[in-house]
Write an enzyme that holds these catalytic residues in place. Structure first.
Site, PDB file in Angstrom:
ATOM      1  N   GLY A 105       2.029  62.048 -28.903  1.00 17.01           N
ATOM      2  CA  GLY A 105       2.316  61.927 -27.477  1.00 17.01           C
ATOM      3  C   GLY A 105       1.189  61.383 -26.636  1.00 17.01           C
ATOM      4  O   GLY A 105       1.246  61.471 -25.412  1.00 17.01           O
ATOM      5  N   GLU A 126      -0.436  63.668 -34.507  1.00 17.05           N
ATOM      6  CA  GLU A 126       0.663  62.810 -34.998  1.00 17.05           C
ATOM      7  C   GLU A 126       1.001  61.713 -33.996  1.00 17.05           C
ATOM      8  O   GLU A 126       2.107  61.686 -33.446  1.00 17.05           O
ATOM      9  CB  GLU A 126       1.921  63.673 -35.197  1.00 17.05           C
ATOM     10  CG  GLU A 126       1.741  64.885 -36.061  1.00 17.05           C
ATOM     11  CD  GLU A 126       2.852  65.922 -35.857  1.00 17.05           C
ATOM     12  OE1 GLU A 126       3.623  65.805 -34.885  1.00 17.05           O
ATOM     13  OE2 GLU A 126       2.939  66.840 -36.663  1.00 17.05           O
ATOM     14  N   PRO A 127       0.093  60.805 -33.732  1.00 20.32           N
ATOM     15  CA  PRO A 127       0.398  59.770 -32.744  1.00 20.32           C
ATOM     16  C   PRO A 127       1.329  58.684 -33.300  1.00 20.32           C
ATOM     17  O   PRO A 127       1.170  58.247 -34.438  1.00 20.32           O
ATOM     18  CB  PRO A 127      -0.979  59.164 -32.439  1.00 20.32           C
ATOM     19  CG  PRO A 127      -1.779  59.403 -33.686  1.00 20.32           C
ATOM     20  CD  PRO A 127      -1.264  60.682 -34.300  1.00 20.32           C
ATOM     21  N   GLY A 128       2.312  58.302 -32.513  1.00 18.25           N
ATOM     22  CA  GLY A 128       3.171  57.174 -32.868  1.00 18.25           C
ATOM     23  C   GLY A 128       2.825  55.998 -31.965  1.00 18.25           C
ATOM     24  O   GLY A 128       2.204  55.017 -32.381  1.00 18.25           O
ATOM     25  N   ARG A 182      14.591  51.183 -24.423  1.00 16.49           N
ATOM     26  CA  ARG A 182      13.738  52.100 -23.661  1.00 16.49           C
ATOM     27  C   ARG A 182      13.923  52.031 -22.147  1.00 16.49           C
ATOM     28  O   ARG A 182      13.989  53.068 -21.492  1.00 16.49           O
ATOM     29  CB  ARG A 182      12.269  51.907 -24.045  1.00 16.49           C
ATOM     30  CG  ARG A 182      12.035  52.129 -25.555  1.00 16.49           C
ATOM     31  CD  ARG A 182      10.579  52.085 -25.945  1.00 16.49           C
ATOM     32  NE  ARG A 182       9.860  53.231 -25.449  1.00 16.49           N
ATOM     33  CZ  ARG A 182       9.047  53.208 -24.429  1.00 16.49           C
ATOM     34  NH1 ARG A 182       8.767  52.079 -23.814  1.00 16.49           N
ATOM     35  NH2 ARG A 182       8.486  54.316 -24.006  1.00 16.49           N
ATOM     36  N   TYR A 231      15.270  55.653 -21.053  1.00 19.34           N
ATOM     37  CA  TYR A 231      14.445  56.565 -20.276  1.00 19.34           C
ATOM     38  C   TYR A 231      13.572  55.875 -19.240  1.00 19.34           C
ATOM     39  O   TYR A 231      12.426  56.246 -19.042  1.00 19.34           O
ATOM     40  CB  TYR A 231      13.617  57.546 -21.099  1.00 19.34           C
ATOM     41  CG  TYR A 231      13.274  57.244 -22.531  1.00 19.34           C
ATOM     42  CD1 TYR A 231      13.659  58.143 -23.529  1.00 19.34           C
ATOM     43  CD2 TYR A 231      12.546  56.124 -22.896  1.00 19.34           C
ATOM     44  CE1 TYR A 231      13.313  57.921 -24.846  1.00 19.34           C
ATOM     45  CE2 TYR A 231      12.200  55.902 -24.225  1.00 19.34           C
ATOM     46  CZ  TYR A 231      12.590  56.808 -25.193  1.00 19.34           C
ATOM     47  OH  TYR A 231      12.245  56.595 -26.493  1.00 19.34           O
ATOM     48  N   CYS A 285      27.769  43.428 -22.975  1.00 19.02           N
ATOM     49  CA  CYS A 285      28.791  43.825 -22.013  1.00 19.02           C
ATOM     50  C   CYS A 285      28.634  45.282 -21.658  1.00 19.02           C
ATOM     51  O   CYS A 285      29.393  46.154 -22.090  1.00 19.02           O
ATOM     52  CB  CYS A 285      30.172  43.531 -22.561  1.00 19.02           C
ATOM     53  SG  CYS A 285      30.417  41.764 -22.649  1.00 19.02           S
ATOM     54  N   GLU A 286      27.613  45.543 -20.866  1.00 18.44           N
ATOM     55  CA  GLU A 286      27.206  46.886 -20.466  1.00 18.44           C
ATOM     56  C   GLU A 286      25.993  46.606 -19.575  1.00 18.44           C
ATOM     57  O   GLU A 286      25.319  45.594 -19.766  1.00 18.44           O
ATOM     58  CB  GLU A 286      26.749  47.637 -21.717  1.00 18.44           C
ATOM     59  CG  GLU A 286      26.587  49.103 -21.587  1.00 18.44           C
ATOM     60  CD  GLU A 286      27.844  49.881 -22.006  1.00 18.44           C
ATOM     61  OE1 GLU A 286      28.065  50.918 -21.418  1.00 18.44           O
ATOM     62  OE2 GLU A 286      28.584  49.423 -22.893  1.00 18.44           O
ATOM     63  N   TYR A 335       9.199  52.288 -30.889  1.00 20.27           N
ATOM     64  CA  TYR A 335      10.556  52.603 -30.439  1.00 20.27           C
ATOM     65  C   TYR A 335      11.272  51.386 -29.845  1.00 20.27           C
ATOM     66  O   TYR A 335      12.093  51.518 -28.945  1.00 20.27           O
ATOM     67  CB  TYR A 335      10.532  53.777 -29.433  1.00 20.27           C
ATOM     68  CG  TYR A 335       9.701  54.941 -29.907  1.00 20.27           C
ATOM     69  CD1 TYR A 335      10.148  55.728 -30.960  1.00 20.27           C
ATOM     70  CD2 TYR A 335       8.459  55.226 -29.346  1.00 20.27           C
ATOM     71  CE1 TYR A 335       9.378  56.788 -31.434  1.00 20.27           C
ATOM     72  CE2 TYR A 335       7.679  56.280 -29.817  1.00 20.27           C
ATOM     73  CZ  TYR A 335       8.147  57.053 -30.854  1.00 20.27           C
ATOM     74  OH  TYR A 335       7.375  58.090 -31.319  1.00 20.27           O
TER      75      TYR A 335
HETATM   76  C1  LIG Z   1       7.994  61.535 -31.894  1.00 19.45           C
HETATM   77  C2  LIG Z   1       7.004  62.495 -32.426  1.00 19.45           C
HETATM   78  C3  LIG Z   1       5.647  62.182 -32.434  1.00 19.45           C
HETATM   79  C4  LIG Z   1       5.089  60.902 -31.863  1.00 19.45           C
HETATM   80  O1  LIG Z   1       5.194  60.782 -30.488  1.00 19.45           O
HETATM   81  P1  LIG Z   1       4.466  59.566 -29.754  1.00 19.45           P
HETATM   82  O2  LIG Z   1       4.812  59.754 -28.329  1.00 19.45           O
HETATM   83  O3  LIG Z   1       5.026  58.307 -30.309  1.00 19.45           O
HETATM   84  O4  LIG Z   1       3.012  59.697 -30.034  1.00 19.45           O
HETATM   85  C5  LIG Z   1       4.792  63.085 -33.020  1.00 19.45           C
HETATM   86  N1  LIG Z   1       5.219  64.257 -33.553  1.00 19.45           N
HETATM   87  C6  LIG Z   1       6.520  64.585 -33.552  1.00 19.45           C
HETATM   88  C7  LIG Z   1       6.945  65.854 -34.172  1.00 19.45           C
HETATM   89  C8  LIG Z   1       7.452  63.724 -32.983  1.00 19.45           C
HETATM   90  O5  LIG Z   1       8.749  64.065 -32.976  1.00 19.45           O
END
Ligand SMILES: *Cc1c(COP(=O)(O)O)cnc(C)c1O
Length: 404
Positions: A222, A263-265, A302, A306, A332-333, A360
């Site tokens: 996050g 856990e960064p995405g 996205r 959101y 078509c939306e 995402y």
């Molecule tokens: C989605 C998710 C993340 C990654 O979130 P980001 O906002 O992309 O960093 C990390 N941990 C868990 C459990 C998630 O569901």
């Protein structure tokens, strides 16, 4: 110096591979990983890439080559991670709402597991007892993150075991002699405020004595990245310092070592991605000028899903004076990407690029309106590689069973 792709490179890719096309920049992912390594040097935190942000196998392989670990949200993501060469020990499965059979499969694959419900924790205890270490995903009742849809730690959220049920957790642990090795909290996405992570650390601090075999505190992902010009993301250096402080305090108090996991995405892949589209039509309506591109929320959901902000630029006419446009798609939306955006004068056929498209973006894409999913291209060491071909007509029928 920050890694980025130039307009010329992006135009070249659009010419070569066509549009719409997702483009990813390997060196930018590397740069982001190095920022985290630097930030967490003192605390020696373990980084698990949240692969749901972008699962193309080449991206996973690149991230593995950096020495990063991986976090999965489905058993299929675990199989992708294994295919990309990750060792089971560097794979973490943090799921929610899943069938117990997926947890059993994760155990048989030997990966780390965080469990997020009392019911699965109980099943886990009955089946594995003390034989397999497991982490518990908690819901701390903290409101954080960019907006409600991407907040996961608040008291109405489905994610994690509500912290007020700690007595039930402890009873289950005792009854089944569970081997609790980790506690996990992921409060949401786009968390700029480092103090949110520290609130979670405080909770861990209080809970640690209940779990004598605890070895990691997983603070989730996050981290916020800048979306708009002039915006800043999560200060990961500050976070790194604070985490080092927490770990030291834990060690002093409980006389043993704990690891911090993250856990960064988005942080790793968002800025590394570009989504290039082409303007199909211009339409004037009162004071609004619509620039309709050859895409829609079927390719990048996205903004509609959101209200995410994506910076957009006209890379075909970068020196022209700017004007306000509302950028929409072709499905078509209602699929508005952005309203009243200043862009350099747009002409039909111009290429508009969406920034922060790595996380995402493609991953949440669909074939709605029977449209093709875009191609994906990876730029690495200055060379472009097709890593996902654009759909073809047969792909639309691939899983259909024609019975009539
Ligand atoms: C989605 C998710 C993340 C990654 O979130 P980001 O906002 O992309 O960093 C990390 N941990 C868990 C459990 C998630 O569901």
């Amino acid at each position: 110096m920050s890694q980025s792709l130039s307009n010329e490179q992006l135009i070249g890719i659009a010419n070569e591979y066509g549009t719409p096309v997702y483009v990813y920049h390997a060196e930018k992912i590397t740069e982001q990983y190095q920022k985290l390594q630097q930030a967490f040097k003192q605390s020696n935190a373990k980084i698990f890439y949240a692969s749901k942000a972008l699962t193309n196998i080449n991206i996973l392989k690149h991230i593995r080559s950096l020495g990063c670990n991986i976090d999965c949200s489905s058993v299929n993501e675990i199989h992708l991670a294994i295919r990309a060469g990750f060792e089971p020990a560097s794979i973490l499965y943090t799921s929610n709402g899943i069938a117990f059979s997926e947890i059993e499969e994760a155990v048989s694959l030997g990966v780390n597991v965080n469990i997020d419900s009392l019911s699965n924790l109980e099943k886990f205890g009955k089946k594995f007892g003390h034989s397999y270490p497991v982490g518990i995903r908690l819901r701390p009742n903290i409101m954080a993150g960019g907006n409600l849809k991407i907040s996961t730690g608040h008291e109405k959220s489905k994610f994690g075991i509500p912290i007020e049920q700690i007595d039930k957790i402890l009873a289950l642990v005792q009854e089944n002699n569970l081997f609790i090795c980790g506690l996990h909290v992921h409060t949401g996405s786009e968390i700029k405020d480092v103090s949110v992570f520290m609130q979670v650390a405080d909770i861990f601090f209080e809970l640690a004595p209940h779990f004598p075999e605890l070895s990691y505190l997983d603070l989730g992902g996050g981290f916020k990245v800048p979306y708009q010009e002039g915006e800043t993301g999560t200060d990961v250096s500050l976070l790194g310092e604070k985490v080092a402080g927490v770990l030291n305090k834990l060690k002093e108090t409980y006389k043993r070592d704990f690891e911090a996991w993250f856990e960064p995405g988005k942080f790793l892949v968002s800025e590394a991605g570009y989504f290039i589209t082409e303007v199909n039509v211009l339409k004037q309506s009162g004071s609004i000028i619509f620039a309709g591109v050859n895409s829609g929320f079927n390719h990048l959901i996205r903004p509609m899903f959101y209200e995410a902000y994506h910076r957009i630029q006209n890379i075909s006419n970068p020196n022209a004076p700017t004007q306000l446009y509302t950028i929409t798609g072709n499905i078509c939306e209602t699929d508005t990407f952005a309203s009243d955006r200043a862009l350099n004068e747009v002409r039909e056929g111009d290429r508009l690029v969406f920034y922060n498209a790595g996380a995402y973006g493609f991953e949440m894409g669909s074939n709605y309106n029977a449209r093709f999913k875009p191609a994906q291209v990876l730029v690495s060491k200055g060379k472009s590689h097709l890593i996902g071909r654009r759909d073809i007509f047969e792909d639309l029928l691939r899983n259909q069973v024609e019975v009539l």
